[in-house]
Motif scaffolding. Structure first.
Motif, PDB file in Angstrom:
ATOM      1  N   GLU A  19       0.837  -1.192   0.000  1.00 39.51           N
ATOM      2  CA  GLU A  19       0.000   0.000   0.000  1.00 39.51           C
ATOM      3  C   GLU A  19       0.878   1.251   0.000  1.00 39.51           C
ATOM      4  O   GLU A  19       1.850   1.326   0.749  1.00 39.51           O
ATOM      5  CB  GLU A  19      -0.915   0.021   1.224  1.00 39.51           C
ATOM      6  CG  GLU A  19      -2.015  -1.024   1.192  1.00 39.51           C
ATOM      7  CD  GLU A  19      -2.969  -0.809   0.022  1.00 39.51           C
ATOM      8  OE1 GLU A  19      -3.237   0.362  -0.313  1.00 39.51           O
ATOM      9  OE2 GLU A  19      -3.428  -1.808  -0.554  1.00 39.51           O
ATOM     10  N   VAL A  20       0.534   2.208  -0.832  1.00 38.12           N
ATOM     11  CA  VAL A  20       1.321   3.433  -0.919  1.00 38.12           C
ATOM     12  C   VAL A  20       1.434   4.108   0.436  1.00 38.12           C
ATOM     13  O   VAL A  20       2.500   4.575   0.842  1.00 38.12           O
ATOM     14  CB  VAL A  20       0.697   4.398  -1.953  1.00 38.12           C
ATOM     15  CG1 VAL A  20       1.383   5.761  -1.896  1.00 38.12           C
ATOM     16  CG2 VAL A  20       0.823   3.818  -3.351  1.00 38.12           C
ATOM     17  N   GLY A  21       0.335   4.147   1.172  1.00 37.64           N
ATOM     18  CA  GLY A  21       0.343   4.811   2.473  1.00 37.64           C
ATOM     19  C   GLY A  21       1.267   4.157   3.486  1.00 37.64           C
ATOM     20  O   GLY A  21       1.694   4.795   4.444  1.00 37.64           O
ATOM     21  N   VAL A  23       4.317   3.176   2.930  1.00 35.61           N
ATOM     22  CA  VAL A  23       5.720   3.547   2.711  1.00 35.61           C
ATOM     23  C   VAL A  23       5.894   5.011   2.298  1.00 35.61           C
ATOM     24  O   VAL A  23       7.020   5.464   2.108  1.00 35.61           O
ATOM     25  CB  VAL A  23       6.359   2.643   1.627  1.00 35.61           C
ATOM     26  CG1 VAL A  23       6.451   1.219   2.111  1.00 35.61           C
ATOM     27  CG2 VAL A  23       5.603   2.713   0.312  1.00 35.61           C
ATOM     28  N   THR A  24       4.795   5.758   2.177  1.00 37.61           N
ATOM     29  CA  THR A  24       4.872   7.156   1.772  1.00 37.61           C
ATOM     30  C   THR A  24       4.434   8.054   2.916  1.00 37.61           C
ATOM     31  O   THR A  24       3.250   8.132   3.237  1.00 37.61           O
ATOM     32  CB  THR A  24       3.976   7.419   0.542  1.00 37.61           C
ATOM     33  OG1 THR A  24       4.375   6.552  -0.519  1.00 37.61           O
ATOM     34  CG2 THR A  24       4.104   8.858   0.076  1.00 37.61           C
ATOM     35  N   PRO A  25       5.371   8.750   3.584  1.00 35.65           N
ATOM     36  CA  PRO A  25       5.006   9.635   4.687  1.00 35.65           C
ATOM     37  C   PRO A  25       4.062  10.744   4.233  1.00 35.65           C
ATOM     38  O   PRO A  25       4.084  11.161   3.063  1.00 35.65           O
ATOM     39  CB  PRO A  25       6.358  10.215   5.124  1.00 35.65           C
ATOM     40  CG  PRO A  25       7.389   9.256   4.621  1.00 35.65           C
ATOM     41  CD  PRO A  25       6.819   8.695   3.347  1.00 35.65           C
ATOM     42  N   ALA A  26       3.257  11.223   5.162  1.00 31.81           N
ATOM     43  CA  ALA A  26       2.307  12.298   4.837  1.00 31.81           C
ATOM     44  C   ALA A  26       3.026  13.536   4.324  1.00 31.81           C
ATOM     45  O   ALA A  26       2.512  14.254   3.452  1.00 31.81           O
ATOM     46  CB  ALA A  26       1.478  12.633   6.072  1.00 31.81           C
ATOM     47  N   ALA A  27       4.232  13.782   4.840  1.00 32.63           N
ATOM     48  CA  ALA A  27       5.001  14.950   4.386  1.00 32.63           C
ATOM     49  C   ALA A  27       5.314  14.859   2.900  1.00 32.63           C
ATOM     50  O   ALA A  27       5.318  15.875   2.195  1.00 32.63           O
ATOM     51  CB  ALA A  27       6.293  15.063   5.190  1.00 32.63           C
ATOM     52  N   ASN A  28       5.567  13.642   2.398  1.00 33.97           N
ATOM     53  CA  ASN A  28       5.798  13.471   0.970  1.00 33.97           C
ATOM     54  C   ASN A  28       4.560  13.846   0.174  1.00 33.97           C
ATOM     55  O   ASN A  28       4.638  14.490  -0.871  1.00 33.97           O
ATOM     56  CB  ASN A  28       6.171  12.021   0.651  1.00 33.97           C
ATOM     57  CG  ASN A  28       7.562  11.650   1.120  1.00 33.97           C
ATOM     58  OD1 ASN A  28       8.187  12.383   1.884  1.00 33.97           O
ATOM     59  ND2 ASN A  28       8.050  10.508   0.666  1.00 33.97           N
ATOM     60  N   GLY A  29       3.403  13.420   0.676  1.00 35.39           N
ATOM     61  CA  GLY A  29       2.155  13.713  -0.009  1.00 35.39           C
ATOM     62  C   GLY A  29       1.910  15.207  -0.133  1.00 35.39           C
ATOM     63  O   GLY A  29       1.430  15.681  -1.171  1.00 35.39           O
ATOM     64  N   ARG A  30       2.275  15.946   0.912  1.00 42.76           N
ATOM     65  CA  ARG A  30       2.073  17.405   0.865  1.00 42.76           C
ATOM     66  C   ARG A  30       2.957  18.041  -0.210  1.00 42.76           C
ATOM     67  O   ARG A  30       2.551  18.986  -0.888  1.00 42.76           O
ATOM     68  CB  ARG A  30       2.347  18.013   2.241  1.00 42.76           C
ATOM     69  CG  ARG A  30       1.280  17.674   3.283  1.00 42.76           C
ATOM     70  CD  ARG A  30       1.422  18.523   4.529  1.00 42.76           C
ATOM     71  NE  ARG A  30       2.600  18.171   5.308  1.00 42.76           N
ATOM     72  CZ  ARG A  30       2.617  17.240   6.270  1.00 42.76           C
ATOM     73  NH1 ARG A  30       1.509  16.561   6.539  1.00 42.76           N
ATOM     74  NH2 ARG A  30       3.710  16.987   6.946  1.00 42.76           N
ATOM     75  N   ILE A  31       4.163  17.520  -0.367  1.00 44.19           N
ATOM     76  CA  ILE A  31       5.058  18.042  -1.410  1.00 44.19           C
ATOM     77  C   ILE A  31       4.549  17.649  -2.785  1.00 44.19           C
ATOM     78  O   ILE A  31       4.495  18.474  -3.709  1.00 44.19           O
ATOM     79  CB  ILE A  31       6.493  17.532  -1.180  1.00 44.19           C
ATOM     80  CG1 ILE A  31       7.091  18.181   0.066  1.00 44.19           C
ATOM     81  CG2 ILE A  31       7.373  17.816  -2.399  1.00 44.19           C
ATOM     82  CD1 ILE A  31       8.429  17.620   0.480  1.00 44.19           C
ATOM     83  N   ALA A  53      -1.729   7.159  -4.403  1.00 48.41           N
ATOM     84  CA  ALA A  53      -1.358   8.082  -3.334  1.00 48.41           C
ATOM     85  C   ALA A  53      -2.450   9.110  -3.052  1.00 48.41           C
ATOM     86  O   ALA A  53      -2.342   9.896  -2.102  1.00 48.41           O
ATOM     87  CB  ALA A  53      -0.058   8.801  -3.701  1.00 48.41           C
ATOM     88  N   LYS A  54      -3.500   9.098  -3.880  1.00 52.44           N
ATOM     89  CA  LYS A  54      -4.649  10.001  -3.698  1.00 52.44           C
ATOM     90  C   LYS A  54      -4.213  11.473  -3.645  1.00 52.44           C
ATOM     91  O   LYS A  54      -4.561  12.220  -2.715  1.00 52.44           O
ATOM     92  CB  LYS A  54      -5.449   9.621  -2.447  1.00 52.44           C
ATOM     93  CG  LYS A  54      -6.084   8.242  -2.526  1.00 52.44           C
ATOM     94  CD  LYS A  54      -6.852   7.916  -1.259  1.00 52.44           C
ATOM     95  CE  LYS A  54      -7.622   6.608  -1.382  1.00 52.44           C
ATOM     96  NZ  LYS A  54      -6.779   5.443  -1.674  1.00 52.44           N
ATOM     97  N   ILE A  55      -3.444  11.880  -4.635  1.00 49.57           N
ATOM     98  CA  ILE A  55      -2.963  13.259  -4.670  1.00 49.57           C
ATOM     99  C   ILE A  55      -4.115  14.219  -4.935  1.00 49.57           C
ATOM    100  O   ILE A  55      -5.173  13.839  -5.427  1.00 49.57           O
ATOM    101  CB  ILE A  55      -1.866  13.437  -5.737  1.00 49.57           C
ATOM    102  CG1 ILE A  55      -2.411  13.146  -7.135  1.00 49.57           C
ATOM    103  CG2 ILE A  55      -0.673  12.548  -5.430  1.00 49.57           C
ATOM    104  CD1 ILE A  55      -1.439  13.531  -8.236  1.00 49.57           C
TER     105      ILE A  55
END
Length: 228
Positions: A19-21, A23-31, A53-55
């Motif tokens: 699942e993307v979530g 291994v992908t920190p929330a901080a990455n998603g904000r960027i 990642a639901k960008i």
């Protein structure tokens, strides 16, 4: 004169089963949500990763350019031109950390030549995850990438890596394409000394993850995992 943009190195899951979530920190998603321009190894897999990642932006509103083994040097320069003019971008590999055993390194190198900031984001790297779980020397190690395909050249390379591990105490890390794993393992067991410690790491972060370290003589007697 407009300020230059930033090149973000964006890790993605090593396995499609992860699942993307996870291994992908929330901080990455904000960027990622601030970007509309991506330099990617494969457009289809990059779009799939960003969708999972639901960008915030619509995928169809984003711009993608491919950077892979077929890309020419002048094409890389053209990819960086928008960043020099102030547009930030993200680099996405097929799996794991971009720029490591990955053509994304060419984009980072071009940015450094132009004084453009390159920012690595936190995420999975199969190389470091395998080393961390191996029990081998994590204080001194080297990454050899892909070994030669032809058996005589590959045997020579394996012997050289083994000598390095034995004389310097340096862990030697290399990777292989799944369809060549069986042949590689066969040659490892034929070529390396019985007391050499060998770690096999596959499907890292996936449900079927396998990481095990044994001496070569123990591997020769063990039931080998499925490697295809």
């Amino acid at each position: 004169m407009a300020a230059k943009g930033i090149l973000y190195m964006i890790p993605c899951p090593i396995s499609d089963a992860t699942e993307v979530g996870d291994v992908t920190p929330a901080a990455n998603g904000r960027i990622i949500d601030t970007l509309d321009y991506f330099i990617v190894e494969n457009v289809r897999s990059a779009r799939r990763f960003l969708s999972r990642a639901k960008i915030a932006r619509r995928i169809d509103d984003l711009e993608f350019v491919e950077l892979n083994e077929h890309t020419r040097k002048e094409q890389v320069a053209a990819m960086i031109d928008p960043i020099e003019r102030g547009r930030s971008a993200g680099v996405i590999s097929e799996a794991g950390m971009p720029g490591v055993a990955d053509p994304g390194a060419l984009a980072a190198a071009e940015c450094h030549r132009r004084g453009i900031r390159v920012v690595p984001l936190v995420g999975p790297s199969s190389i470091l995850l395998a080393l961390a779980a191996s029990g081998l020397n994590g204080q001194s190690f080297a990454f050899a990438g892909y070994l030669p395909v032809k058996p005589p050249e590959r045997a020579k390379a394996l012997k050289a890596l083994e000598r390095r591990a034995r004389t310097v105490g340096e862990s030697q890390i290399f990777i292989e394409a799944p369809y060549r794993n069986v042949k590689l393992m066969e040659q490892l067991l034929q070529t390396l000394a019985p007391e050499t410690r060998l770690t096999v790491a596959m499907d890292i972060t996936a449900p079927g993850e396998f990481i095990r370290t044994l001496r070569v003589r123990e591997w020769r007697a063990a039931e080998l995992p499925a490697m295809n």
